[in-house]
Design a protein around this motif. Sequence first.
Motif, mmCIF file in Angstrom:
data_model
loop_
_atom_site.group_PDB
_atom_site.id
_atom_site.type_symbol
_atom_site.label_atom_id
_atom_site.label_comp_id
_atom_site.label_asym_id
_atom_site.label_seq_id
_atom_site.Cartn_x
_atom_site.Cartn_y
_atom_site.Cartn_z
ATOM 1 N N ALA A 187 -8.049 -26.966 21.534
ATOM 2 C CA ALA A 187 -9.361 -27.123 22.156
ATOM 3 C C ALA A 187 -10.433 -26.379 21.377
ATOM 4 O O ALA A 187 -11.541 -26.890 21.163
ATOM 5 N N LEU A 208 -9.761 -25.812 30.670
ATOM 6 C CA LEU A 208 -9.866 -26.719 29.534
ATOM 7 C C LEU A 208 -10.589 -28.009 29.918
ATOM 8 O O LEU A 208 -11.397 -28.536 29.145
ATOM 9 N N THR A 223 -14.005 -28.586 28.018
ATOM 10 C CA THR A 223 -13.792 -29.431 26.835
ATOM 11 C C THR A 223 -13.515 -30.887 27.181
ATOM 12 O O THR A 223 -13.378 -31.714 26.275
ATOM 13 N N THR A 264 -8.099 -35.308 25.082
ATOM 14 C CA THR A 264 -8.371 -34.946 23.698
ATOM 15 C C THR A 264 -7.546 -35.861 22.804
ATOM 16 O O THR A 264 -6.688 -36.605 23.282
#
Length: 409
Positions: A256, A336, A340, A344
Amino acid sequence: MISRLRRSRRPYLLAPAVALAAVAATVAPADAVPAARTDVALEWYDVTAETIGAAGAPSQITNSRTWAIGWVAAARALRDGGRSPDYQDAALAGAVHHTLSALVPARATELNAALETTLDRIPDGRAEDTGLAAGRAEAAALLADREGDGLDPVSVNSPFPTPDPAPGVWQPTPPAYGPGLQSGNRFARPFLLASADQYRLEPPPAPGSPRYEADLAEVRDYGAADSTVRTARQTETAAFWYGSSQVLYTEPLRVALARSGAATADRAALVALFHVALVDTQIATSDSKYAYLSWRPVTALRAGGVTDWTPLHVTPSHPDYPSGHSTYAGAAEAVLTALTGARTAPFELTSPTAPGVTRTYTAWRQLTLENIDARVWSGIHTRTADVAGARLGREVAAHTLRNAERLLG
């Protein structure tokens, strides 16, 4: 600070240094491309991980505290976003170096060498000097503030008297039948929680209740060392997540951080808030565990007549409800995701307790779901303890994020 980090969120992010190098390559001859600036946040993330991995404390929460102090100090030193990159690099390195030097003195030689490497890249002058001084000052102030917070290994594992045997009440578990561990966490001073019991869970299912019986039957069938219904993949999952949560989540947090295109101050805040949330989550976990003293599946099953039942993995020496691995996973997922994004690009993860196994993930929630299943398939937790644990972790993490400015300034 946190709002800036959220606005910078994108599904696929190159590290800033890589992105800059790629742009430069399209507009200039190869011999004119400037060297990409070293990512000092990532550099000192790795230094922190290596330092704690090599000479950290024997208790997980103590190491989480070390991470939190170093990176909160760095985020505080960087809160003036208008400072030059040279100042920012020196401030971040100064804060983390000072913290690690104080808390892990056995690594002084390696830490001093790492600091020299960082500072050698920064031109001598006011930016370097003021940045380094600011980082050190923030670290020194926070170390002084956290002195005696009860998160040292001795306090964490303060003696806990074993309760008298009774249905549903925790008792030492085989094979070591050791005393209750980590009971002292609940007496430690949190970073942002008002008290250890601020988010105390509701009581676990009562022995004999339908939920209790369903939980126990699942662990009996799927968590036994000689289970005939647990699949090879489930056994692998149990082994993969059996080790230290802090160790297993070091790489996801690094992913991250490396992929974030946010400002240096916000990237430092990401690491800081992650570990602050995890310290407070572990304190809250201990509170619920020792408030309810719920016995482990191995104790319950043997007391119920399955006297030779043995779990796949050795049961940790503290109560069942809630699962500490699941609280850790829930808190990590919440931080997270908030800072973020939920997903991902694919990243690979390995585990020291499952040699040779590599798993690929694209969403932080996948890690939580595997942790919940893994503790059942290991035979060491009920599913209710796992699900409640993940919820507790998310609640504490949400509290951390709501109060981030109070901590970071």
